[in-house]
Design an enzyme around this catalytic site. Structure first.
Site, PDB file in Angstrom:
ATOM      1  N   GLU A  24     -10.345  12.085 -46.553  1.00 49.11           N
ATOM      2  CA  GLU A  24     -11.392  11.311 -47.238  1.00 49.11           C
ATOM      3  C   GLU A  24     -11.900  10.180 -46.365  1.00 49.11           C
ATOM      4  OE1 GLU A  24     -13.342  12.468 -49.584  1.00 49.11           O
ATOM      5  OE2 GLU A  24     -11.640  12.675 -50.941  1.00 49.11           O
ATOM      6  N   SER A  42     -36.468  19.119 -64.707  1.00 48.19           N
ATOM      7  CA  SER A  42     -35.016  19.243 -64.787  1.00 48.19           C
ATOM      8  C   SER A  42     -34.594  19.186 -66.238  1.00 48.19           C
ATOM      9  CB  SER A  42     -34.365  18.102 -64.022  1.00 48.19           C
ATOM     10  OG  SER A  42     -32.998  18.057 -64.347  1.00 48.19           O
ATOM     11  N   SER A  75     -20.023  11.902 -59.763  1.00 46.59           N
ATOM     12  CA  SER A  75     -18.587  12.009 -60.041  1.00 46.59           C
ATOM     13  C   SER A  75     -17.760  12.302 -58.798  1.00 46.59           C
ATOM     14  CB  SER A  75     -18.350  13.132 -61.051  1.00 46.59           C
ATOM     15  OG  SER A  75     -18.871  12.758 -62.293  1.00 46.59           O
ATOM     16  N   GLY A  76     -18.351  12.140 -57.632  1.00 45.70           N
ATOM     17  CA  GLY A  76     -17.588  12.405 -56.408  1.00 45.70           C
ATOM     18  C   GLY A  76     -17.437  13.886 -56.125  1.00 45.70           C
ATOM     19  N   LEU A  77     -18.305  14.718 -56.737  1.00 39.97           N
ATOM     20  CA  LEU A  77     -18.195  16.165 -56.541  1.00 39.97           C
ATOM     21  C   LEU A  77     -19.417  16.717 -55.794  1.00 39.97           C
ATOM     22  CD1 LEU A  77     -16.733  17.063 -60.065  1.00 39.97           C
ATOM     23  CD2 LEU A  77     -15.488  16.698 -57.934  1.00 39.97           C
ATOM     24  N   SER A  84     -22.731  16.368 -56.120  1.00 39.13           N
ATOM     25  CA  SER A  84     -23.909  16.919 -56.802  1.00 39.13           C
ATOM     26  C   SER A  84     -25.190  16.578 -56.024  1.00 39.13           C
ATOM     27  CB  SER A  84     -24.002  16.397 -58.233  1.00 39.13           C
ATOM     28  OG  SER A  84     -24.062  14.992 -58.233  1.00 39.13           O
ATOM     29  N   ASP A 102     -20.054  17.476 -47.265  1.00 41.45           N
ATOM     30  CA  ASP A 102     -20.497  18.034 -48.546  1.00 41.45           C
ATOM     31  C   ASP A 102     -21.426  19.227 -48.356  1.00 41.45           C
ATOM     32  OD1 ASP A 102     -19.134  15.821 -49.272  1.00 41.45           O
ATOM     33  OD2 ASP A 102     -20.838  14.733 -50.114  1.00 41.45           O
ATOM     34  N   TYR A 113     -20.282   2.005 -49.711  1.00 38.61           N
ATOM     35  CA  TYR A 113     -20.049   3.179 -48.854  1.00 38.61           C
ATOM     36  C   TYR A 113     -20.576   2.899 -47.440  1.00 38.61           C
ATOM     37  CZ  TYR A 113     -20.172   7.994 -47.174  1.00 38.61           C
ATOM     38  OH  TYR A 113     -19.973   9.131 -46.430  1.00 38.61           O
TER      39      TYR A 113
HETATM   40  C1  GLA Z   1     -19.261  11.224 -49.857  1.00 40.01           C
HETATM   41  C2  GLA Z   1     -20.035  11.620 -48.613  1.00 40.01           C
HETATM   42  C3  GLA Z   1     -19.182  12.486 -47.703  1.00 40.01           C
HETATM   43  C4  GLA Z   1     -17.825  11.835 -47.431  1.00 40.01           C
HETATM   44  C5  GLA Z   1     -17.167  11.385 -48.731  1.00 40.01           C
HETATM   45  C6  GLA Z   1     -15.890  10.619 -48.510  1.00 40.01           C
HETATM   46  O1  GLA Z   1     -19.016  12.329 -50.631  1.00 40.01           O
HETATM   47  O2  GLA Z   1     -21.201  12.317 -48.966  1.00 40.01           O
HETATM   48  O3  GLA Z   1     -19.879  12.737 -46.506  1.00 40.01           O
HETATM   49  O4  GLA Z   1     -17.955  10.773 -46.542  1.00 40.01           O
HETATM   50  O5  GLA Z   1     -18.037  10.588 -49.500  1.00 40.01           O
HETATM   51  O6  GLA Z   1     -14.937  11.420 -47.882  1.00 40.01           O
END
Ligand code: GLA
Length: 406
Positions: free
Chosen positions: A19, A53, A117-119, A121, A165, A217
């Protein structure tokens, strides 16, 4: 609206380990999810993108491809589709050189992937938009090339993200995690042991990279660059392999690097460096543990990763920490926050046998009390039914375009 002819399906991803190191050029280990952003679309003879959408608050968006693509307001969903168009049509993208007039798309975006949600999207939407535009113009781009292109294009939205991603979304393989390497971009499928189960559990807090979390970030990406420069500058002259984390961690052991950094770097940046170099080692060890189906070892590495993200990288939240601790108490092999953090989801590793107990414990000890406090209808889970703040994640295929109806 014109009847759709095509459906593009672009999955989200869940990161298993590695991560906040992709933007430092270090390998990561995610898998593509069986939940995706979809666009059902028809091609248009004019160079226009016209999309609606089904998600609440996402109004009709329309822009042209024969003029410079401009950003909509911060946080507007259409910026991800605009990013795709920008990447393809400008910057020497594959559609910029097209010798015939560009065709556009008209359609509807839909998703069963939880948003913010950190997935991933957002990246799924960028990839979906890019695939739709390429299809409309009969242009093919190889998945890894498109992953690199869309990773760069997504920076149009203002986030200085890495390339994990988009690569996971485009290169996913059923039943496999993906080891992703950078410079050059590569995706290597790693078979998932049959008995392993992955549970995604929402902290019920949005991690919206287009809004508040973006600043935090981007600050991390900047800090990583600063601390790398300080460590390299402090190496004995002639000893600096190069100004990259990959070269540095390839040439010098983690312990020695940490020793040297402790002498060269101040207390604000030292923990960031510690996270990056130890996380790289964990990815290598985790990949071996997965290949040899050693679930406890993989789980222990996830826990170390979470602690480092919490203490060294400062991207966890009390709710994510609580999910991790409840899951481990209930017998999970490992658990950690996944994605950028600042809210979003945790990923939990269980065996087939322990998975139901772990889900029950999370429902009883994390979600039940929150259900009392406020309705789970407030959950950040996009179109996912609110009674499902937890789901089992299955490693799935990468993004594709199919004829519509399917
Ligand atoms: C987000 C970013 C990714 C990565 C993660 C953390 O999802 O889009 O490129 O840096 O955070 O691992």
């Amino acid at each position: 609206m014109t009847e759709p002819r095509w459906r593009v399906i672009a999955p989200g991803r869940v990161n298993l380990i590695g991560e906040h190191i992709d933007y430092n050029g270090l390998p990561v280990l995610p898998m593509a999810l069986d939940r995706a952003v979809r666009i059902d679309f028809a091609t248009l003879d004019e160079p226009v993108v016209r999309l609606t959408s089904t998600a609440p608050g996402c109004e009709l968006t329309e822009f042209r491809l024969d003029r410079p693509v401009v950003r909509a307001l911060q946080g507007d969903w259409s910026n991800y589709v605009r990013a795709a168009a920008w990447g393809l049509v400008e910057n020497k993208g594959p559609l910029e050189a097209c010798d015939r007039p560009l065709r556009g798309i008209e359609g509807q975006v839909d998703s069963n992937l939880p948003v913010a949600s950190g997935l991933a999207s957002s990246s799924a939407l960028v990839v979906a938009g890019a695939l739709a535009l390429l299809k409309a113009n009969d242009v093919e781009v190889a998945p890894l090339d498109l992953a690199a292109l869309t990773a760069h294009a997504e920076q149009f939205t203002g986030v200085q993200g890495g390339g994990m991603d988009q690569a996971a979304c485009l290169c996913g393989v059923v039943g496999h995690a993906l080891r992703i390497d950078f410079d050059p971009l590569r995706a290597t499928p790693v078979p998932m042991p049959d008995d392993w189960r992955w549970i995604v559990a929402s902290s019920l807090a949005r991690a919206e990279k287009s809004r508040g979390a973006m600043r935090a970030y981007n600050a991390r990406t900047r800090e990583c660059g600063e601390v790398l420069a300080q460590v390299v500058a402090a190496l004995p002259s002639g000893g600096a392999p190069s100004r990259s984390y990959r070269a540095l961690t390839g040439a010098i052991s983690v312990d020695e690097l940490l020793d040297r950094a402790a002498r060269a770097v101040g207390p604000r940046l030292l923990p960031r460096f510690r996270h990056v170099v130890t996380e790289r080692r964990r990815v290598e060890e985790a990949q071996r543990a997965m290949a040899e189906a050693r679930i406890d070892e993989f789980g222990a590495l996830m826990v170390q990763s979470h602690k480092s993200l919490r203490d060294n990288y400062e991207v966890s939240t009390p709710a994510l920490d609580e999910i991790v601790s409840i899951a481990l108490d209930a017998g999970a092999a490992g658990a950690r926050l996944t994605g950028a953090g600042f809210g979003g989801c945790a990923i939990v590793l269980c065996s087939r046998r322990t998975a139901p107990t772990v889900v029950e414990a999370l429902m009883a000890r994390f979600y039940a009390k929150r259900r009392k406090r406020r309705s789970l209808d407030d959950s950040p889970f996009g179109t996912v039914p609110p009674q499902e703040p937890i789901f089992e994640a299955r490693a799935s295929a990468g993004a594709r375009v199919a004829a519509y109806p399917l």
